[in-house]
Design an enzyme around this catalytic site. Structure first.
Site, PDB file in Angstrom:
ATOM      1  N   GLN A 126      17.740  27.481  -7.674  1.00  0.00           N
ATOM      2  CA  GLN A 126      18.603  26.687  -9.150  1.00  0.00           C
ATOM      3  C   GLN A 126      18.028  26.231 -10.749  1.00  0.00           C
ATOM      4  OE1 GLN A 126      22.003  23.430  -8.266  1.00  0.00           O
ATOM      5  NE2 GLN A 126      20.520  22.268  -9.205  1.00  0.00           N
ATOM      6  N   GLY A 127      18.593  26.824 -11.206  1.00  0.00           N
ATOM      7  CA  GLY A 127      17.543  26.781 -12.512  1.00  0.00           C
ATOM      8  C   GLY A 127      18.827  26.273 -13.552  1.00  0.00           C
ATOM      9  N   TYR A 128      18.559  24.711 -14.034  1.00  0.00           N
ATOM     10  CA  TYR A 128      19.345  23.946 -13.979  1.00  0.00           C
ATOM     11  C   TYR A 128      18.559  22.908 -15.793  1.00  0.00           C
ATOM     12  CZ  TYR A 128      24.033  24.828 -11.725  1.00  0.00           C
ATOM     13  OH  TYR A 128      25.035  25.686 -11.221  1.00  0.00           O
ATOM     14  N   SER A 129      17.620  22.104 -14.935  1.00  0.00           N
ATOM     15  CA  SER A 129      17.569  21.125 -16.101  1.00  0.00           C
ATOM     16  C   SER A 129      16.716  21.459 -16.115  1.00  0.00           C
ATOM     17  CB  SER A 129      16.741  20.320 -14.326  1.00  0.00           C
ATOM     18  OG  SER A 129      17.858  19.385 -13.895  1.00  0.00           O
ATOM     19  N   GLU A 244      27.303  21.081  -4.250  1.00  0.00           N
ATOM     20  CA  GLU A 244      26.124  20.670  -4.047  1.00  0.00           C
ATOM     21  C   GLU A 244      26.159  19.029  -3.309  1.00  0.00           C
ATOM     22  OE1 GLU A 244      21.841  19.708  -5.735  1.00  0.00           O
ATOM     23  OE2 GLU A 244      23.887  20.257  -7.289  1.00  0.00           O
ATOM     24  N   SER A 365      22.017  11.804 -10.858  1.00  0.00           N
ATOM     25  CA  SER A 365      21.905  10.609 -10.688  1.00  0.00           C
ATOM     26  C   SER A 365      22.110   9.699  -9.896  1.00  0.00           C
ATOM     27  CB  SER A 365      20.798   9.828 -11.496  1.00  0.00           C
ATOM     28  OG  SER A 365      21.753   9.386 -12.398  1.00  0.00           O
ATOM     29  N   ASN A 366      21.977   8.535  -9.446  1.00  0.00           N
ATOM     30  CA  ASN A 366      23.066   7.810  -8.529  1.00  0.00           C
ATOM     31  C   ASN A 366      23.628   7.260  -9.609  1.00  0.00           C
ATOM     32  OD1 ASN A 366      22.575   8.861  -6.000  1.00  0.00           O
ATOM     33  ND2 ASN A 366      22.623   6.790  -5.075  1.00  0.00           N
ATOM     34  N   GLU A 367      23.179   7.081 -11.244  1.00  0.00           N
ATOM     35  CA  GLU A 367      23.827   6.347 -12.180  1.00  0.00           C
ATOM     36  C   GLU A 367      24.534   6.991 -13.375  1.00  0.00           C
ATOM     37  OE1 GLU A 367      20.819   5.828 -11.356  1.00  0.00           O
ATOM     38  OE2 GLU A 367      21.027   4.265 -10.975  1.00  0.00           O
TER      39      GLU A 367
END
Lengths: 380, 389
Positions: A126-129, A244, A365-367
């Site tokens: 998966q190429g996202y970030s 996901e 992230s959880n934030e």
């Protein structure tokens, strides 16, 4: 309200157990149980067993090779796999790309890729970030320019799990500059063997190099590799992140990890283990168990709502946060239970602890999750 | 697997919700808690008419035949409405005891209780027992056909309104032995029974009750001689799960009120709910609420399943979790409201007080955690290996 499994579900569970007993080799189970690295060959072997049984893609519609399971059956399947120490990890292509192709792909893409996904003919990443686009994913800069021959792609992707093993990548790229940055993003399928693709593995805290950086320099991609329409990739991808997210909130894995921890303490193998009588350790363990009981009922409610045909509610949004924090706490407890042995280089328990830190970072992230919940559920 | 309410459960929920909406404004509650016996007798009669006092009794005994899930439905709504009537002590705890005990005397008491003609309370805690129902020093000595009861009980909810007090007394065994505990239904006006009534921090009522040479006929035994503990444990588990559900109803109100406040309170030129630090705290409140709701449901399900050791572990787990979750939600609600959060005039103050009192009822976080751990150890020993689930 009735929280018992139906006789049909109990029969299904037995069926899964019989399958797992035949499909899993003791060697692979032991690796999973001891949090040792699972080889790609092991993983592919497991996926081929699943595919033979027709269970490779539980989340897909039956018409495309899905199982037709109810959400409760899917949960039972996940729990049983965890309990039997099936190799952890999913086929990113099946879980994350498949649903997007089914919903938005062309007939040609579906008939070509979906059977290949089921057979694990391709290995997808998966190429996202990107280096400059983590939590603010929509700011991504990898550019795909359309010309007569398709797309010319330039940019850099990072934190890509198993890019070094993958021959294909589903990718978010910028195809135009719109005032709203989300609207200029498209969903592209990239052949990793194309000229101009360079993969560099990144070593992480646990000593593994499972994640990679991918450089895309003048990579030529056929126009037919665009999924859906240009500029709509963000919508497809966020929908995909939902898939996901459900996979990440793996309460079943936590249950298995906790059972493993309890068995380590009940029958210490080799090393001296004085942790069960330690009241502080015992209390931490009990608190995690209690939290897990709560999380499991939260999951049951989410699954039950999904079975009744409701859209995922507040429960599933919270499960990513709760599930990842639980896994991390259990990973730390497991390391702690190893005492001084935990400080040995490549101690599986310590590597497991290091590895667990990613759980509250990847796929939002959880934030970021808390901000999403604040906005979407609390209306803040 | 089904989290939807059955038609019968939906009827109960509707009627409880309607009662709270129509008859339970802040002024009515204040009128009840300001006078004696600290709740509304009229409401209690209404509960009887609506059949709620027989919620847990078998249909043959004139009850509704409900279980822990039905209790949860009622208590969540009572929590949201801050209903002060002693439903948990009288119906869930004492009612369960009487129903499970069997025997003509208990059945007669239960019938009166269901009709709303008799309020029954349980006295189990003692000055030195902490929260532990096994620790019983109150004695019941056989004297001819009677028992003579001597001892001290504390934290007896609404003893001031009780016609009958069920007392846990030791007829045999050491102070911390589960064997030898006998339950006796004592007339609250019997000679030798003395009370010190007090108002609790959440404007409810409780008493210290002393028993000095109180003569109780043998027929007043609830259950069998020396074997009262299993009944006691079950009724306390049911009470514990009940206050957990009540806490969920309260936390739900606190989360909603706090989120509403964050949307309307403006500082620095914008609603304070746009600030990330406050958003994330509010989400953490929501997480505690939803996990609390989940574990309260888990406890109710375990009670209705009927296995005593699983029941004990699940209710202890729920109470341990809810005690901490309730405290987090309470303190966050106050904090996010700022200075107004510490005033009594703000409606949430009553919820804050009730949730704080619930923290201790049926055992606080520490006691419940210990109870959970020993339940799990016993399960493990019984199954010959680690057990979880």
């Amino acid at each position: 309200m009735d929280f018992r499994l139906t006789s049909g579900d109990i029969a299904f569970r037995s069926e899964v157990r019989v399958f797992l007993a035949g499909a899993l080799s003791p060697d692979v189970q032991a690796k999973a149980r001891h949090a040792e690295p699972i080889s790609q060959a092991d993983r592919l072997e497991w996926f081929s067993k699943l595919n033979e049984r027709g269970w490779m893609a539980p989340s897909w519609p039956e018409a495309y090779g899905g199982t037709g399971w109810t959400p409760i059956q899917r949960m039972i399947f996940d729990e049983e796999c965890a309990e039997a120490w099936a190799p952890p990890g999913i086929s990113p292509g099946v879980v994350m790309l498949g649903p997007v192709l089914i919903a938005h792909g062309s007939e040609e893409q579906r008939s070509y890729y979906l059977p290949r996904l089921l057979r694990s003919d391709d290995w997808w990443c998966q190429g996202y970030s990107e280096p400059g686009s983590g939590s603010d994913l929509a700011s991504l800069q990898t550019r795909a320019v359309r010309d007569a021959n398709g797309y010319l792609v330039n940019g850099q992707k990072i934190w890509i799990t198993q890019a070094d093993l993958a021959n294909m990548m589903f990718c978010l790229v910028r195809t135009s500059d719109e005032p709203k940055k989300q609207e200029g993003i498209s969903f592209l399928l990239i052949d990793m063997t194309s000229t101009g693709v360079t993969v560099r593995p990144i070593r992480t805290l646990n000593g593994e190099a499972e994640i990679c950086e991918v450089f895309l320099d003048d990579v030529r991609i056929p126009a037919g590799n665009l999924v859906g329409r240009e500029g709509e990739g963000w919508t497809y991808a966020t929908q995909l992140l939902e898939h996901e997210r459900t996979a990440v909130g793996s309460i079943g894995r936590s249950r298995a990890a906790l059972a493993r921890l309890r068995s380590i303490m009940a029958a210490p193998d080799g090393s001296v283990n004085k942790f069960l009588p330690d009241p502080v350790f015992a209390q931490r363990l009990a608190r995690v168990e209690i939290r897990l009981r709560a999380a499991r009922f939260l999951q049951l409610r989410a699954v039950s709502a999904a079975s009744a045909g409701e859209r995922p509610g507040r429960e599933s949004s919270l499960l990513k946060i709760v599930g990842s924090e639980l896994m991390q706490e259990i990973a730390h407890l497991t390391m702690t239970a190893n005492g001084y042995a935990a400080n040995e280089k490549q101690s599986p328990a310590t590597n497991g602890y290091f590895d667990s830190r990613k759980l509250s970072i990847f796929s939002g992230s959880n934030e970021i999750q808390r901000s999403i919940v604040a906005k979407r559920i609390l209306g803040l | 697997m089904d989290f939807e309410l059955s038609p019968e459960q939906a009827l109960i929920k509707d009627s409880v919700d309607r009662f709270v909406a129509d008859e339970y404004g802040a002024e009515q509650r204040l009128a009840s808690t300001g006078g004696e016996p600290g709740f509304s007798r009229a409401h209690w009669v209404k509960f009887a008419e609506l059949g709620w006092l027989g919620l847990l009794a078998a249909e043959d005994d004139g009850g509704f035949g409900g279980g822990a899930v039905e209790t949860m439905i009622v208590m969540e709504a009572f929590g949201a409405g801050l209903v002060v009537e002693p439903f948990i002590p009288a119906v869930v705890v004492a009612g369960t005891l009487l129903a499970a005990a069997g025997g003509a005397a208990s059945a007669a008491l239960l019938a009166d209780a269901i009709a709303g003609e008799r309020i029954v309370a349980l006295a189990y805690a003692e000055p030195r027992s902490g929260y532990d129902p096994v620790s019983v020093t109150t004695t019941a000595r056989v004297d001819g056909g009677d028992f003579i009861v001597d001892g001290q009980k504390v934290a007896v909810p609404y003893a001031c309104a009780a016609d009958t007090i069920i007392v846990s007394a030791r007829t045999d065994g050491a102070v911390d032995s589960t064997a030898g505990i006998t339950l006796l239904a004592v007339d609250s006006h019997a000679p030798g029974v003395e009370r010190r009534d007090y108002v609790t921090c959440d404007e409810r009522r409780a008493s210290q009750v002393s028993f000095a040479g109180v003569r109780v006929p043998r027929s007043a035994m609830v259950g069998t001689l020396g074997d009262g503990f299993p009944l006691l444990a079950e009724s306390l588990d049911r009470g514990s799960a009940g206050v957990c559900a009540e806490a969920v109803g309260i936390m739900d109100v606190l989360v909603r009120s706090t989120v509403d406040f964050l949307k309307t309170r403006v500082q620095f030129g914008r609603p304070i709910g746009t600030f990330q630090a406050l958003q994330h705290r509010a989400v953490d409140m929501l997480i505690q609420l939803e996990l609390g709701r989940a574990i309260a449901t888990h406890a109710a399900a375990a009670i209705d399943d009927g296995d005593p050791s699983a029941r004990s572990a699940a209710t202890a787990a729920a109470k341990a979790f809810i005690a901490d979750a309730g405290r987090f939600v309470t303190e966050s609600a106050i904090q996010l409201h700022g200075a107004i959060g510490i005033t009594e005039e703000l409606p949430i103050s009553q919820y804050v007080k009730r949730l704080t009192a619930i923290e201790h009822e049926f055992g606080d976080a520490g006691f419940s955690l210990g109870r959970y751990m020993s339940a799990m150890e016993q399960n493990e020993a019984a199954q010959g290996g680690p057990a979880f689930g």
